[in-house]
Design a protein around this motif. Structure first.
Motif, mmCIF file in Angstrom:
data_model
loop_
_atom_site.group_PDB
_atom_site.id
_atom_site.type_symbol
_atom_site.label_atom_id
_atom_site.label_comp_id
_atom_site.label_asym_id
_atom_site.label_seq_id
_atom_site.Cartn_x
_atom_site.Cartn_y
_atom_site.Cartn_z
ATOM 1 N N VAL A 179 0.820 -1.212 0.000
ATOM 2 C CA VAL A 179 0.000 0.000 0.000
ATOM 3 C C VAL A 179 0.852 1.259 0.000
ATOM 4 N N PRO A 180 1.857 1.402 0.880
ATOM 5 C CA PRO A 180 2.674 2.628 0.869
ATOM 6 C C PRO A 180 3.378 2.843 -0.471
ATOM 7 N N LEU A 181 3.923 1.760 -1.069
ATOM 8 C CA LEU A 181 4.614 1.896 -2.349
ATOM 9 C C LEU A 181 3.646 2.328 -3.445
ATOM 10 N N THR A 182 2.474 1.725 -3.465
ATOM 11 C CA THR A 182 1.461 2.108 -4.458
ATOM 12 C C THR A 182 1.096 3.580 -4.309
ATOM 13 N N TYR A 183 0.821 3.993 -3.098
ATOM 14 C CA TYR A 183 0.449 5.385 -2.818
ATOM 15 C C TYR A 183 1.551 6.342 -3.264
ATOM 16 N N GLN A 184 2.796 6.044 -2.912
ATOM 17 C CA GLN A 184 3.917 6.926 -3.253
ATOM 18 C C GLN A 184 4.116 7.029 -4.761
ATOM 19 N N ALA A 185 3.985 5.899 -5.461
ATOM 20 C CA ALA A 185 4.201 5.907 -6.911
ATOM 21 C C ALA A 185 3.135 6.731 -7.631
ATOM 22 N N THR A 192 3.560 15.198 -12.057
ATOM 23 C CA THR A 192 4.188 15.659 -13.301
ATOM 24 C C THR A 192 3.423 15.262 -14.563
ATOM 25 N N SER A 193 2.331 14.500 -14.422
ATOM 26 C CA SER A 193 1.595 14.028 -15.594
ATOM 27 C C SER A 193 0.111 14.329 -15.455
ATOM 28 N N ASP A 194 -0.530 14.627 -16.577
ATOM 29 C CA ASP A 194 -1.979 14.842 -16.547
ATOM 30 C C ASP A 194 -2.735 13.716 -17.241
ATOM 31 N N TYR A 195 -2.063 12.581 -17.477
ATOM 32 C CA TYR A 195 -2.776 11.432 -18.026
ATOM 33 C C TYR A 195 -3.686 10.838 -16.944
ATOM 34 N N PRO A 196 -4.869 10.361 -17.318
ATOM 35 C CA PRO A 196 -5.763 9.764 -16.323
ATOM 36 C C PRO A 196 -5.149 8.504 -15.727
ATOM 37 N N LEU A 197 -5.484 8.258 -14.467
ATOM 38 C CA LEU A 197 -4.887 7.148 -13.733
ATOM 39 C C LEU A 197 -5.911 6.081 -13.380
ATOM 40 N N HIS A 198 -5.536 4.847 -13.680
ATOM 41 C CA HIS A 198 -6.266 3.684 -13.180
ATOM 42 C C HIS A 198 -5.551 3.276 -11.896
ATOM 43 N N ILE A 199 -6.218 3.370 -10.748
ATOM 44 C CA ILE A 199 -5.542 3.107 -9.485
ATOM 45 C C ILE A 199 -5.992 1.781 -8.877
ATOM 46 N N GLY A 200 -5.097 1.211 -8.085
ATOM 47 C CA GLY A 200 -5.411 -0.052 -7.431
ATOM 48 C C GLY A 200 -4.185 -0.628 -6.753
ATOM 49 N N VAL A 201 -4.421 -1.529 -5.821
ATOM 50 C CA VAL A 201 -3.361 -2.277 -5.150
ATOM 51 C C VAL A 201 -3.404 -3.685 -5.720
ATOM 52 N N THR A 202 -2.352 -4.104 -6.406
ATOM 53 C CA THR A 202 -2.381 -5.399 -7.076
ATOM 54 C C THR A 202 -2.124 -6.525 -6.079
ATOM 55 N N THR A 229 -10.234 6.045 -12.364
ATOM 56 C CA THR A 229 -10.928 4.771 -12.448
ATOM 57 C C THR A 229 -10.145 3.802 -11.584
ATOM 58 N N PHE A 230 -10.807 2.757 -11.076
ATOM 59 C CA PHE A 230 -10.075 1.844 -10.205
ATOM 60 C C PHE A 230 -10.680 0.461 -10.208
ATOM 61 N N ARG A 231 -9.864 -0.471 -9.710
ATOM 62 C CA ARG A 231 -10.318 -1.843 -9.480
ATOM 63 C C ARG A 231 -9.915 -2.265 -8.076
ATOM 64 N N ILE A 232 -10.851 -2.836 -7.348
ATOM 65 C CA ILE A 232 -10.547 -3.518 -6.096
ATOM 66 C C ILE A 232 -10.136 -4.939 -6.470
#
Length: 352
Positions: A179-185, A192-202, A229-232
């Motif tokens: 979780v911390p690594l995902t959050y930090q990344a 620095t980017s305005d591309y949309p993000l698909h977020i999630g913890v794999t 957008t995200f996936r659990i």
């Protein structure tokens, strides 16, 4: 009010990702994609639960060709999940996939990546660049190890590669099981980017552990306005991913779907079978789409007050229950009848 970072928009079939579009919920089928009947059946179950985009694994050409039938029968956009073989990405898009998820680092040469991009252009498909902590490039691992910088540098490199081919219909994910690594990344890339993000913890785990890890990581990002957008990710029935996803959005006040169940944690004052009642209310309301609130309270301290604040509520003790509607007591019934009476009232009120 959560301020969302403004990102550029891309389309995945009929669903818009980024910009002012709502945060969307995704899942992935766990059927054999080549078994179109089973895959279509699972997509229908996911759609009924509130899934807005679904992803299917493409393991060979037969699976890629199955996309034509799957896409024709699906009510929601379908993404092809590709690893290693660029020809599978091309075949899936030619057979109707709305988008592809690739890791350009394992697709192969620049020429192969370019071939995927050209097919995406020709078929109006978007591309998700999926970077995972478990499959980072060797040079990045040697120089930085597994860290947020490695994930971000990998994503930035792949974005630039697709941009060099004149392609910008991109969304990005930077996933890890930490979780911390995902959050930090994600936070670092978002700066620095305005591309949309698909977020999630794999690889988040089973229902219990995975729900906690995913909600912690995804919730923290969404509260900072990061994520489009995200996936659990859960080990098990993907329909549960959608249920958890909507509960997370409900809890954060970002989007609402289905009832909000309010129930007290129980204590020594409880004089009614509260756990059983709360679980039964949750089970029977699972398929409701209305955004009503239902309170299930078990004692005289906070019970009546909380029940009055909800759209509907039940409270009671010693085998007797009260049913509330908009703050008013409308019925006094036995504990055994309280659930049936509550849902009878909901049906009468046309709550669906």
């Amino acid at each position: 009010m959560i301020y969302r970072k403004k990102t550029r928009q891309v389309n995945v079939g009929s669903v818009t990702i980024g910009g002012n579009a709502p945060v969307s919920i995704q899942s992935m089928t766990n059927t054999d994609t080549r078994n179109t009947e089973a895959t279509i059946s699972q997509i229908k179950a996911l759609t009924d639960a509130g899934c807005e985009i679904v992803r299917c694994a493409v393991i060979d050409q037969q699976a890629a060709k199955a996309f034509r039938t799957i896409k024709d029968m699906s009510q929601i956009p379908v993404i092809a999940d590709i690893h290693f073989d660029h020809k599978l990405a091309i075949a899936a898009m030619e057979n109707g996939a709305d988008a592809v998820r690739i890791n350009p680092g394992n697709i192969g040469s620049s020429a192969k990546v370019k071939a995927v991009v050209e097919c995406a252009k020709a078929n109006s498909c978007s591309i998700r660049i999926g970077v995972n902590a478990g499959s980072l490039e060797k040079d990045l691992l040697k120089k930085y190890g597994v860290c947020a910088d490695s994930l971000v540098r990998s994503a930035e490199k792949h974005v630039k590669q697709l941009e060099s081919f004149g392609f910008n219909d991109i969304k990005v994910s930077l996933k890890a099981s930490s979780v911390p690594l995902t959050y930090q990344a994600y936070k670092k890339f978002s700066q620095t980017s305005d591309y949309p993000l698909h977020i999630g913890v794999t690889e988040a785990g089973t229902f219990f552990a995975g729900s906690i890890k995913s909600s912690a990581g995804i919730g923290a990002l969404l509260l900072e306005g990061i994520g489009d957008t995200f996936r659990i990710s859960l080990t098990g029935d993907p329909v549960e991913e959608i249920r958890v996803g909507w509960q997370l959005l409900n809890a954060l006040g970002i989007r609402r779907r289905g009832p909000e169940i309010i129930s007290c944690p129980t204590c020594g004052r409880t004089e009614i079978e509260l756990v059983k009642l709360a679980e039964e209310v949750e089970r029977r309301s699972a398929n409701l789409k209305s955004t009503i609130s239902i309170a299930v309270m078990g004692c005289a301290v906070n019970g009546p007050g909380e029940a009055r604040e909800a759209d509907y509520g039940i409270a009671g003790g010693r085998g007797v229950g009260l049913i509330f509607k908009k703050g008013e007591i409308i019925k006094k019934v036995s504990e055994e009848m309280i659930i049936d009476e509550l849902f009878g009232i909901l049906k009468t009120d046309n709550v669906e």
